[in-house]
Scaffold this active site. Structure first.
Site, PDB file in Angstrom:
ATOM      1  N   ARG A   2      56.607  44.385  28.757  1.00 47.47           N
ATOM      2  CA  ARG A   2      56.251  45.004  27.477  1.00 47.47           C
ATOM      3  C   ARG A   2      54.932  44.483  26.920  1.00 47.47           C
ATOM      4  O   ARG A   2      54.097  45.241  26.435  1.00 47.47           O
ATOM      5  CB  ARG A   2      57.341  44.680  26.459  1.00 47.47           C
ATOM      6  CG  ARG A   2      58.165  45.861  26.077  1.00 47.47           C
ATOM      7  CD  ARG A   2      59.227  45.464  25.070  1.00 47.47           C
ATOM      8  NE  ARG A   2      60.541  45.810  25.563  1.00 47.47           N
ATOM      9  CZ  ARG A   2      60.974  47.053  25.768  1.00 47.47           C
ATOM     10  NH1 ARG A   2      60.182  48.077  25.518  1.00 47.47           N
ATOM     11  NH2 ARG A   2      62.167  47.279  26.224  1.00 47.47           N
ATOM     12  N   HIS A  41      61.220  57.396  10.790  1.00 48.81           N
ATOM     13  CA  HIS A  41      62.522  57.514  11.464  1.00 48.81           C
ATOM     14  C   HIS A  41      63.335  58.598  10.757  1.00 48.81           C
ATOM     15  O   HIS A  41      63.386  58.622   9.524  1.00 48.81           O
ATOM     16  CB  HIS A  41      63.242  56.160  11.404  1.00 48.81           C
ATOM     17  CG  HIS A  41      64.563  56.163  12.085  1.00 48.81           C
ATOM     18  ND1 HIS A  41      64.702  56.024  13.452  1.00 48.81           N
ATOM     19  CD2 HIS A  41      65.822  56.323  11.591  1.00 48.81           C
ATOM     20  CE1 HIS A  41      65.989  56.082  13.769  1.00 48.81           C
ATOM     21  NE2 HIS A  41      66.689  56.266  12.663  1.00 48.81           N
TER      22      HIS A  41
HETATM   23  C1  GRF Z   1      60.501  62.389  14.538  1.00 48.98           C
HETATM   24  O1  GRF Z   1      61.744  62.881  14.110  1.00 48.98           O
HETATM   25  C2  GRF Z   1      60.320  60.948  14.110  1.00 48.98           C
HETATM   26  O2  GRF Z   1      60.930  60.657  12.891  1.00 48.98           O
HETATM   27  C3  GRF Z   1      60.996  60.195  15.227  1.00 48.98           C
HETATM   28  O3  GRF Z   1      60.701  60.913  16.387  1.00 48.98           O
HETATM   29  C4  GRF Z   1      60.442  62.268  16.056  1.00 48.98           C
HETATM   30  C5  GRF Z   1      59.075  62.562  16.574  1.00 48.98           C
HETATM   31  O4  GRF Z   1      58.734  63.920  16.425  1.00 48.98           O
HETATM   32  N1  GRF Z   1      60.562  58.810  15.255  1.00 48.98           N
HETATM   33  P1  GRF Z   1      57.223  64.348  16.588  1.00 48.98           P
HETATM   34  O5  GRF Z   1      56.763  63.883  17.975  1.00 48.98           O
HETATM   35  O6  GRF Z   1      56.430  63.715  15.495  1.00 48.98           O
HETATM   36  O7  GRF Z   1      57.237  65.848  16.495  1.00 48.98           O
END
Ligand code: GRF
Length: 216
Positions: free
Chosen positions: A67, A111
């Site tokens: 990582r 999130h």
């Molecule tokens: C979103 O729902 C974000 O909250 C989560 O992953 C998803 C990403 O969607 N962490 P995008 O790639 O921004 O369309």
């Protein structure tokens, strides 16, 4: 005043990235998107960023033994573009403690749940299975622990009786696309102060923080 340079890390679709790019087009927006870094070469978001004229870099994580060595290359990419804030937007890699420390208080994530409820993956299904009536999204500072770290802002949406994970995801995503650009603006304007687990947002007009959205 010079605009804050934001680096966005993605792994996929990049709709939050696109929302940030769109917000940053406004002349009075205090941040610009300096670079988009993806760990997945085929991520749709990379194409979207290119079409928008934003510099992109692909750093395939599989080429690295661990990582931290991956994170160091990503970090160098961000530094090359003078980044002052890292915004994770659907970035499907857990950061090493080294990365979290390197960008401490200058790395945020979005999130699709009201954290600390439902960290991890398939969170819309988790919310439906748990029978909650309200869910939403959270923007938080990133710490080495997954989906934790001081909460900056949240937006709420109702969970409807006939929701599937997909319909709920769409409703939450609509709020994500409003909330993330707002938080990046606050960061760029120097309005955020982190003390332990708590973040204070200063000087935001009353009402602008009223993010509960009863009308989906
Ligand atoms: C979103 O729902 C974000 O909250 C989560 O992953 C998803 C990403 O969607 N962490 P995008 O790639 O921004 O369309």
């Amino acid at each position: 005043m010079a605009k804050l340079k934001v680096g966005i890390l993605i792994s996929g679709r990049g709709s939050n990235m696109a929302a940030l790019i769109a917000a940053a087009r406004a002349p009075d927006y205090p941040a610009e998107i300096a670079v988009v870094v993806s760990n997945v070469a085929s991520a749709a978001g990379v194409e979207t960023a290119k079409e928008a004229g934003v510099p992109t870099a692909v750093v395939p994580h599989k080429q690295f033994p661990d990582r931290e060595s991956f994170d160091r290359v990503v970090s160098a990419e961000l530094e090359k573009h003078g980044v002052g804030l890292v915004a994770l937007a659907g970035f499907m890699r857990i950061q090493s403690p080294w990365f979290a420390m390197r960008w401490k208080d200058r790395i945020i994530n979005i999130h699709p749940s009201l954290l600390p409820a439902f960290p991890g993956l398939r969170v819309q299904q988790q919310a439906i299975d748990a029978g909650v009536r309200i869910s939403g999204c959270t923007v938080h500072f990133v710490t080495p622990e997954l989906d934790s770290g001081p909460t900056i802002a949240q937006a709420a949406v109702p969970v409807l009786a006939d929701d599937t994970a997909d319909t709920l995801a769409v409703r939450i995503l609509r709020q994500e696309h409003l909330l993330y650009p707002l938080v990046v603006r606050w960061f760029a304007e120097g309005r955020l102060t982190v003390r332990g687990a708590q973040v204070t947002v200063t000087g935001v007009p009353r009402g602008a923080t009223l993010l509960f959205s009863p009308d989906p």
